[in-house]
Design a protein around this motif. Structure first.
Motif, short mmCIF file in Angstrom:
data_model
loop_
_atom_site.label_atom_id
_atom_site.label_comp_id
_atom_site.label_asym_id
_atom_site.label_seq_id
_atom_site.Cartn_x
_atom_site.Cartn_y
_atom_site.Cartn_z
N TYR A 19 -3.93 1.17 4.66
CA TYR A 19 -5.15 0.71 5.36
C TYR A 19 -4.74 0.38 6.78
CZ TYR A 19 -7.84 -3.42 6.92
OH TYR A 19 -8.53 -4.36 7.65
N ALA A 51 0.83 -1.21 0.00
CA ALA A 51 0.00 0.00 0.00
C ALA A 51 0.87 1.25 0.00
CB ALA A 51 -0.92 0.00 1.21
N SER A 87 -0.70 -7.72 11.92
CA SER A 87 -1.41 -6.50 11.53
C SER A 87 -2.80 -6.42 12.17
CB SER A 87 -1.49 -6.36 10.01
OG SER A 87 -2.02 -7.53 9.45
N SER A 136 -8.29 -11.11 4.59
CA SER A 136 -7.28 -10.11 4.94
C SER A 136 -7.61 -8.85 4.15
CB SER A 136 -5.91 -10.67 4.56
OG SER A 136 -4.95 -9.65 4.56
N GLY A 137 -7.66 -7.73 4.84
CA GLY A 137 -8.09 -6.49 4.18
C GLY A 137 -7.28 -6.19 2.93
N SER A 138 -5.97 -6.37 3.02
CA SER A 138 -5.11 -6.04 1.88
C SER A 138 -5.29 -7.02 0.72
CB SER A 138 -3.65 -6.00 2.31
OG SER A 138 -3.30 -7.20 2.96
N ARG A 162 -7.08 -6.05 -2.54
CA ARG A 162 -6.37 -5.28 -3.58
C ARG A 162 -5.57 -6.18 -4.50
NH1 ARG A 162 -4.38 -1.78 1.19
NH2 ARG A 162 -2.62 -3.18 0.86
O1 PMV Z 1 -4.42 -7.00 5.23
P1 PMV Z 1 -4.07 -6.89 6.67
O2 PMV Z 1 -5.23 -7.10 7.55
O3 PMV Z 1 -2.91 -7.78 6.99
O4 PMV Z 1 -3.56 -5.40 6.95
C1 PMV Z 1 -2.60 -4.74 6.18
C2 PMV Z 1 -2.07 -3.56 6.88
C3 PMV Z 1 -0.89 -2.88 6.23
O5 PMV Z 1 -0.11 -3.80 5.49
C4 PMV Z 1 -0.02 -2.32 7.34
C5 PMV Z 1 -1.29 -1.72 5.34
C6 PMV Z 1 -1.89 -2.06 4.02
O6 PMV Z 1 -2.70 -1.24 3.55
O7 PMV Z 1 -1.53 -3.09 3.42
#
Ligand code: PMV
Length: 323
Positions: free
Chosen positions: A16, A12, A190, A136-138, A141
């Motif tokens: 996020y 990112a 995260s 996973s939020g990322s 994408r």
């Molecule tokens: O996708 P997650 O829940 O592992 O969170 C990602 C968080 C960051 O990598 C720090 C920021 C991002 O937008 O990828």
């Protein structure tokens, strides 16, 4: 039936960090990323008649925590397919998983695609991205890949919280030089770091409020291929994200000494004329972005033997390899 899909990791540039609904993994704000063609996960899903799911990660049986996280995700697909079938999942990363690089992004993206196909669930790309977000939020994408924007969405059910392509991987040939500053898993994942920041950080709401402007500026910088503007936005977003984590109680500090040293080296190099900026996720590694012709100079910034370097260019979206 066996289905194989691949997806690239993504980094990112507008971060996020925080959820408006933790259960559905709905982000508090949008984000902007570049998929990395050099960091790929390949995942095969096979439906079985066993009584439990099996997860094999890079050739070894995964630990119970990882297996149950993946099982809970596959439950979402089983519910859509009205099926009780268990699955055997084999997943491989062509980059070191244990280094804490963004393997959950490529992992859940590849799994979302492979699992829906294995269960015969037909979803469009937006819906697969929204599904990947639950893992996973990322990961949302990594479905469109390229330069991707994650929409925070407004709906309570999260159906509008998915990522779309802002520009394809060929739009702008930047390179990401991943500087791996430590071995082993990160100390605070995260999800935990984010939840703790949301609950206790004095700066959390200021952080969330700052994202929409960064996202707008980041989108413009990418569309205009404006490196200077992207430099400003990406470093600001990363530092503000970490500032919100640092202001939690107790504060979350992801950096080590090499992280800080590399931040200074990147900025010094920029002052001396090398186009380069850094971003940092929920770990100690520094990801330096630069145009292709500056890669050698940027790799040289990490000349210590203790820092491993992985160089990657832009990558495309998640793809089905076979079914
Ligand atoms: O996708 P997650 O829940 O592992 O969170 C990602 C968080 C960051 O990598 C720090 C920021 C991002 O937008 O990828």
């Amino acid at each position: 039936m066996m289905t194989t899909a691949t997806a690239h990791s993504n980094i990112a540039l507008v971060k996020y960090w925080g959820k408006r609904d933790p259960a559905l993994n709905l982000p508090a704000a949008g984000s902007l990323s570049l998929a990395l063609g050099g960091l790929t996960t390949t995942t095969t899903v096979r439906r079985t008649t066993d009584d439990r799911d099996l997860l094999v990660l890079d050739g070894s049986r995964a630990d119970p925590a990882a297996t149950s996280r993946v099982s809970a995700f596959v439950d979402l697909v089983r519910a859509m397919a009205s099926s009780d079938d268990r699955v055997a999942i084999e997943t491989r990363n062509d980059f070191p998983t244990a280094a804490g690089l963004a393997s959950s992004a490529s992992g859940f993206a590849a799994l979302a695609l492979a699992a829906t196909r294995a269960f015969g669930v037909q979803l469009d790309d937006d819906a697969i991205s929204a599904l990947a977000r639950r893992g996973s939020g990322s990961a949302a994408r990594s479905i469109p890949g390229g330069w991707a924007v994650m929409n925070a969405g407004q709906r309570d059910d999260g159906a509008d919280a998915f990522a779309t392509e802002l520009a394809g991987p060929d739009h702008w040939d930047l390179r990401c030089v991943v500087m791996v500053t430590a071995a082993g898993e990160k100390r605070i994942g995260s999800t935990d770091g984010m939840n703790h920041t949301m609950r206790t950080s004095a700066f959390y709401s200021a952080w969330v409020d700052s994202v929409p402007l960064d996202l707008e500026e980041g989108r413009r910088a990418v569309l205009d291929r404006d490196f200077e503007r992207l430099t400003t936005v990406a470093e600001r977003s990363a530092l503000r994200m970490h500032a919100s984590a640092l202001a939690a109680d107790p504060g979350v500090l992801y950096w080590n000494g090499s992280t800080v040293e590399l931040i200074h080296r990147v900025r010094d190099a920029r002052r001396s004329g090398t186009p380069v900026f850094f971003t940092i996720d929920a770990g100690p590694h520094v990801k330096a972005f630069c145009p292709a012709d500056a890669v050698d100079a940027v790799v040289d910034l990490a000349d210590d033997s203790s820092v491993d370097v992985i160089v990657s260019g832009p990558g495309g979206g998640a793809t089905l390899v076979s079914e």
